[in-house]
Design an enzyme around this catalytic site. Structure first.
Site, PDB file in Angstrom:
ATOM      1  N   GLN A   1      48.136  20.352  34.076  1.00  0.00           N
ATOM      2  CA  GLN A   1      47.812  20.718  32.695  1.00  0.00           C
ATOM      3  C   GLN A   1      47.334  19.495  31.904  1.00  0.00           C
ATOM      4  O   GLN A   1      46.731  19.635  30.859  1.00  0.00           O
ATOM      5  CB  GLN A   1      49.051  21.336  32.019  1.00  0.00           C
ATOM      6  CG  GLN A   1      49.437  22.685  32.591  1.00  0.00           C
ATOM      7  CD  GLN A   1      50.637  23.328  31.918  1.00  0.00           C
ATOM      8  OE1 GLN A   1      51.577  23.703  32.583  1.00  0.00           O
ATOM      9  NE2 GLN A   1      50.613  23.459  30.593  1.00  0.00           N
TER      10      GLN A   1
ATOM     11  N   ARG B   1      55.624  28.156  27.843  1.00  0.00           N
ATOM     12  CA  ARG B   1      54.780  28.817  26.861  1.00  0.00           C
ATOM     13  C   ARG B   1      55.317  28.671  25.439  1.00  0.00           C
ATOM     14  O   ARG B   1      55.483  29.642  24.703  1.00  0.00           O
ATOM     15  CB  ARG B   1      54.607  30.295  27.169  1.00  0.00           C
ATOM     16  CG  ARG B   1      53.349  30.833  26.496  1.00  0.00           C
ATOM     17  CD  ARG B   1      53.077  32.247  26.925  1.00  0.00           C
ATOM     18  NE  ARG B   1      51.821  32.691  26.383  1.00  0.00           N
ATOM     19  CZ  ARG B   1      50.968  33.468  27.048  1.00  0.00           C
ATOM     20  NH1 ARG B   1      51.241  33.834  28.263  1.00  0.00           N
ATOM     21  NH2 ARG B   1      49.861  33.875  26.482  1.00  0.00           N
ATOM     22  N   CYS B   2      55.642  27.438  25.088  1.00  0.00           N
ATOM     23  CA  CYS B   2      56.033  27.182  23.697  1.00  0.00           C
ATOM     24  C   CYS B   2      55.845  25.711  23.443  1.00  0.00           C
ATOM     25  O   CYS B   2      55.752  24.924  24.361  1.00  0.00           O
ATOM     26  CB  CYS B   2      57.485  27.569  23.448  1.00  0.00           C
ATOM     27  SG  CYS B   2      58.665  26.493  24.267  1.00  0.00           S
TER      28      CYS B   2
ATOM     29  N   GLU C   1      51.199  30.434  22.238  1.00  0.00           N
ATOM     30  CA  GLU C   1      52.628  30.451  22.504  1.00  0.00           C
ATOM     31  C   GLU C   1      53.420  31.251  21.481  1.00  0.00           C
ATOM     32  O   GLU C   1      54.591  31.573  21.701  1.00  0.00           O
ATOM     33  CB  GLU C   1      53.104  29.008  22.574  1.00  0.00           C
ATOM     34  CG  GLU C   1      52.371  28.330  23.733  1.00  0.00           C
ATOM     35  CD  GLU C   1      52.550  26.848  23.802  1.00  0.00           C
ATOM     36  OE1 GLU C   1      52.836  26.255  22.750  1.00  0.00           O
ATOM     37  OE2 GLU C   1      52.404  26.284  24.886  1.00  0.00           O
TER      38      GLU C   1
END
Lengths: 288, 806
Positions: free
Chosen positions: B237, B384-385, B760
């Protein structure tokens, strides 16, 4: 998740398959749809030296009517079972249950023979076969024999199959016209084994239950036939007290393991509810 | 003008710029199975590596014998910690300031820890080799429960830290303590609690879970001995960060390291950090002189590369009898597993958990976080945050519901009463953040009207009465969640990773025919950057998005950036894109003025080019300007049309949203049904509404999974029991509820295009909505708080404990 080495065989006849299994002994495993065996091999929990693939064997597929019985070849896939008019007409509970097995991709490969022969307590078909009074044709080097589904399962992954024997077909007595049926399966998601499931086949006479069989999936090391529960409903109009009694009788024979689906107490509790719901739905479906 | 002249609407539409529901250009290859993922990259002579892993959660490694493994046909090498020590790589730094074993060095600290790396000519041979490596262990008592980590008699896990009373984030209180992080005014907060008319206190756990992307973590390392260059294809990522980390720890000059992140099949935070597989594959390639590939399987992914959450949060709220909040006190016990491998900005050991005051105007607050070691896999990452924001949102949103219950107030009313008001922005929170913009009450009211909140409450009251009369066995819950996120890390004044400020970047080069290429420091893992980045450029410089090729992930060609996670791409790189595009437009304006023979100031921008003010016929399109940039620029100007921007954001962005979940639960089986889920998101300016909607659907599905069953669970002996999708809840389309989406638009005042980021939000806001729905359903039976996950059997247990079975 990588299997170890193995030898691959693809016989063309039942005789050849049986001969191979007999000569290769414990190191060989027959391969049907592979949905139980192959994942175990990938985890190296199963390490057969020989795989005898049954996909090339003639005569192991197909669904036919033989007088009062329905005969299903062992290599018939769940998908073919679902597509069969004969099954939908004569034994609709199999249709209902097959729709609850895994997902369409698995059903295209997974076979009914593999499902019943593996002795996995999570599989759905064994309890159904017990409920329907089915028998299995087992063929080995010393010939063929028929074993009732109710006699077949001895423990988790332990069955009446002798070394070198192959389950080649399933024979089911066609349930009476107008019978009621239901398969109730509680699962966490598509593709999951049952947290608890119950199969019911019953017939009615004069508004009362005349005959009834009840099968239970994944509530013990083997599929169960809940005979006391079935007896409790015969002769009744399935009132609330009877349902409660039947559920209690069924729960009494359950011995599920605690797992991520829930503790023992929960699995037995919902097992009882599945019995209640299956009885209620089967009762509503049956014609008197 | 003749009839063929396109209208302004047509000229705008053809650009497919911001606000357009442009179809995702990357999906052409993804939906046909034509993407190129790491495992699709195959090099001549490529070898495969795989791990021997520990069956024990805690054990001393007495010996490792590779003799038999090396006899397996195809096995070329077995790498152990001893091998790695010769190149000083037996341990590696984590992003959180800790160190982590690459391969077991004397001890194993979690089940499935990497012990040895077998390198072979194919994956089958590698696995055959694994089974022949003989490791002798001496089991040690495992430490599983984080609440026992700091007991006096707790076993010491990290012997490498024995005697060290200071860690990367200050003093350590115990041999299993990692850090304590405190924020806020303790005295003022304690005083608020002393004076409070009403208080609540609850221990709210957010269980351990895992991002579990479809594609697991993997890499392919190829070391060229002649050039001394290392090329790494990986599921990264943040490719640039990986290159810098490799340069620092492997002592290879940074220009000789090429990191390529090809198509990535989901990341969700799992692919931010560095893992032993990367180091081992690189070392194996250096040792063998051949390319070495490492691909995790699903079990390895779920049990060894980073987990998320595992925060145990004791929340207290002080309030008046009328429901005005006066103070917030939170203590967190953070279970990091065997190594603190959090992927947070370096100075933030608990990420941005101090957003825990949420959307409410708390006059004072105090937060303390204690991190501890246990015998579990290391982490945890932001699934996902933004960093620990989903934990914070869950904590405050549950706590507000608990307060509402105690006050006998409606939870929506309580929130409306305590919202930060629009005129308070920029708002300085009690725990140190400056919220950029928001209009919370408007969003909340829109949600309430859209779902007929009052009607649902009425229906719930009727259903509860019917339940009490024995007419139904179903209970109904309404889960209200109003979240404020903090994303877009981040400003150099407070965010860095290993000393590198968390800016991001964009480089745009326009070619003579009016087409161009744009490269960023971010890396899409499915977010649709190839589509949306081109849309920003299309609007900014008037070139159709289809004519802009977006390229990310190759550190040789992409400008340096910190990557994609924490919803930072749009707030940071999105801003860099707009700024780079504006540099292009500024130069284009000079070229147009020269060509149109007017002064620059006499030109105005009009959709896809410049026109002379007052003379609308006198125009020059951007396409023509691109051509002119290569043959007739003004005297003294360099030819070409190219720009680069490195954007250091002045502040974070603060997306928010109002969600509601309507759920029915059968108390006899614990089976729930999500009857309705409505999600209103305010992410500021909306670049591509269709992609936003897709992001929200995906994030809500993950939130649903987490709240309703998705957990990484260990038994009392430290065995991980959720190692596959059989038991780790991964919902399919069948289980996932139907999603209703909605929006308001409150642009960020400091962002060039006003966008805040959205990827997110649904995970952050969704989890409390589901959990509040379950808790709300049971509340009338006397419960205050039921811990997640809310799977069937746990719902049944809750019902049972509340006495519904008689």
């Amino acid at each position: 998740m990588i299997p170890g080495p193995f030898n691959y065989h693809r016989p063309a006849t039942v005789a050849d398959a049986v001969k191979l299994l007999a000569s290769l002994g414990d190191d060989a495993r027959p391969l049907a749809g592979g949905h139980s065996l192959v994942p175990m091999m990938k985890l190296r929990l199963a390490t057969p030296e020989h795989l005898v693939d049954l996909h090339g064997v003639e005569g192991l597929k197909g669904i036919r009517r033989d007088g009062n019985r329905i005969v299903i070849g062992a290599m018939t896939t769940q998908h073919e079972l679902l597509a069969s008019d004969e099954i939908a007409r004569s034994a609709p509970i199999l249709h209902e249950a097959a729709l609850l097995i895994a997902d369409p991709q698995v059903r295209y490969r997974g076979t009914i023979g593999g499902n019943v022969a593996n002795g996995d307590p999570g599989n759905d078909m064994p309890a159904l076969m017990m409920t329907l009074g089915a028998s299995y044709r087992l063929e080995g080097s010393s010939g063929a024999r028929d074993v009732a589904a109710s006699e077949f399962y001895q423990g988790a992954y332990f069955t009446a199959l002798e070394p070198g024997e192959l389950l080649t077909s399933i024979s089911i007595p066609a349930p009476a016209a107008g019978h009621g049926y239901a398969y109730e399966k509680l699962k966490r998601k598509v593709g999951d084994y049952a947290t608890a499931a119950a199969a019911v086949v019953l017939t009615m006479a004069s508004g009362k239950v005349a005959t009834c069989t009840i099968g239970l999936t994944n509530l013990a090391e083997t599929p169960l036939s809940a005979e006391d529960a079935a007896r409790a409903v015969i002769g009744t109009g399935l009132d609330a007290a009877t349902l409660k009694k039947a559920a209690a009788a069924a729960e009494a024979i359950m011995s599920p393991a605690a797992d991520a689906r829930g503790p023992v107490e929960y699995r037995k509790h919902v097992g009882g509810i599945m019995v209640t719901r299956a009885l209620t739905r089967a009762f509503a479906r049956a014609s008197s | 003008m003749n009839d063929m002249t396109p209208t302004r609407e047509q000229r705008t539409a053809v650009l497919e710029g911001m606000g357009c529901k442009r179809k995702r250009v990357e999906d052409i290859r993804f939906t046909q199975g034509k993407g190129t993922y790491v495992d699709d990259v195959k090099l001549p002579g490529m070898l495969h590596g795989d791990f021997v892993r520990s069956p024990h959660p805690h054990a001393r490694v007495k010996s490792i014998n590779s003799d038999e493994a090396l006899k397996v046909p195809g096995v070329l090498a077995v790498i152990t910690a001893e091998t790695l020590k010769t190149v000083n790589l037996a341990w590696m730094p984590t992003l959180a300031g800790d160190v982590q074993m690459v391969l077991a060095d004397g001890k194993v600290l979690f089940q499935n820890q990497e012990v040895a790396f077998v390198v072979a000519t194919d994956r089958y041979a590698a696995d055959d080799g694994i089974n022949k490596v003989v490791v002798e262990y001496e089991p040690l008592p495992p430490l599983v429960d984080p609440f026992k980590a700091m007991d006096a008699d707790a076993p010491m896990l990290r012997e490498d830290l024995a005697g060290k009373t200071t860690g990367a984030h200050g003093p350590r209180k115990h041999h299993n303590h990692i850090f304590e992080w405190t924020v806020g005014d303790k005295d003022l907060t304690d005083a608020a609690f002393r004076k409070a008319e009403v208080t609540i206190k609850e221990m709210i756990s957010y269980h351990r879970t895992h991002p579990s992307p479809l594609e697991t973590c993997q890499c392919l390392c190829s070391f060229d001995k002649i050039k001394g260059e290392l090329t790494i294809w990986g599921t990264f990522q943040a490719p640039h960060v990986i290159r810098t980390v490799v340069a620092l720890i492997a002592k290879i000059p940074e220009q000789k390291i090429h990191v390529i992140a090809p198509d990535i099949g989901g990341g969700f935070g799992n692919k931010v950090g560095a893992y032993p597989g990367y180091i081992c594959a690189a070392v194996a390639s250096i040792v063998t002189g051949k390319p070495v590939k490492w691909v995790e399987d699903r079990i390895e992914n779920l049990t060894s590369t980073s987990f998320a959450r595992d925060y145990h949060m004791t929340a207290e709220i002080a309030a008046t009898k009328e429901g005005k909040v006066t103070g917030l006190r939170v203590h967190v016990l953070a279970d990091h597993g065997a190594f603190d491998a959090c992927a947070d900005p370096s100075k933030w050991p608990a990420g941005f958990f101090n957003i825990v005051t949420g959307s409410y105007d708390f006059p004072t607050a105090h937060l303390a976080v204690d991190g501890v070691y246990t015998n579990k896999a290391p982490g945890g990452v932001a699934y996902r945050c933004s960093f620990r924001v989903t934990e914070a949102a869950y904590c405050i949103e549950r706590a507000m519901d608990i307060l509402a219950q105690k006050l006998g107030m409606d939870p929506a009313e309580l929130r409306l009463k305590n919202f930060i008001k629009p005129e308070q922005f920029p708002y300085h929170s009690a725990l140190g953040w400056e919220y950029d913009s928001g209009d919370y009450a408007t969003a909340m009211r829109k949600m309430m009207e859209s779902v007929d909140y009052a009607g649902l409450r009425k229906q719930q009251a009727e259903k509860r009465a019917a339940f009490k009369r024995g007419e139904t066995r179903e209970i109904m819950g309404l889960g209200v969640s109003f979240f404020t996120e903090i994303v877009g890390a981040g400003p150099s004044k407070n965010c860095d990773i290993l000393g590198i400020a968390m800016f991001d970047s964009c480089e745009i080069r326009m070619h003579p025919t009016g087409a161009g290429i744009a490269r960023m420091g971010t890396k899409s893992q499915g977010q649709g950057h190839e589509t949306t980045w081109a849309q920003i450029i299309a609007t900014e410089i008037g070139i159709p998005a289809d004519n802009i090729m977006v390229e990310e992930g190759n550190t040789d060609t992409a400008p340096y950036g910190l990557g994609t996670y924490g919803s930072r791409s749009t707030p940071v790189a999105g801003a860099a894109i707009a700024m780079a595009a504006r540099k292009i437009r500024a130069k284009a304006q000079m070229i147009a003025a020269y060509k149109l023979e007017v002064h620059e100031d006499d030109l105005e921008w009009d959709i896809d080019g410049f026109r002379v003010k007052g003379l609308p016929e006198k125009t020059m399109s951007m396409k023509d300007i691109c051509w002119a940039a290569y043959n007739s620029v003004p005297p003294g100007m360099e030819p070409g049309l190219e720009a680069v921007s490195y954007y250091d954001p002045p502040n974070m962005t603060y997306p928010f949203g109002a969600y509601i979940c309507v759920m029915d639960i059968d108390v006899d089986t614990g089976v729930y049904k999500v009857r309705r889920f409505y999600a209103l998101d305010d992410c500021g300016t909306r670049i591509n509404p269709m992609i936003i909607e897709g992001q929200v659907h995906g994030g809500l599905t993950e939130a649903f999974a987490i709240a309703m069953g998705q957990e990484i669970r260990y038994d009392d002996e430290g065995n991980v029991v959720t190692g596959s999708f059989m038991d780790f809840f991964m919902p399919t389309a069948v289980e996932a509820p139907h999603w209703e989406t909605d929006f308001t638009v409150t642009p960020s005042p400091h962002h060039p295009i006003g966008a805040k980021g959205v990827g997110e939000s649904p995970n952050v806001g969704g989890v409390p909505a589901f959990s509040n729905a379950v808790n709300d359903a049971f509340s009338f039976l006397g419960s205050t708080h039921i811990q997640m996950p809310h799977d069937f059997w746990r719902n049944w247990r809750a019902a049972k404990e509340l006495g519904v079975f008689v």
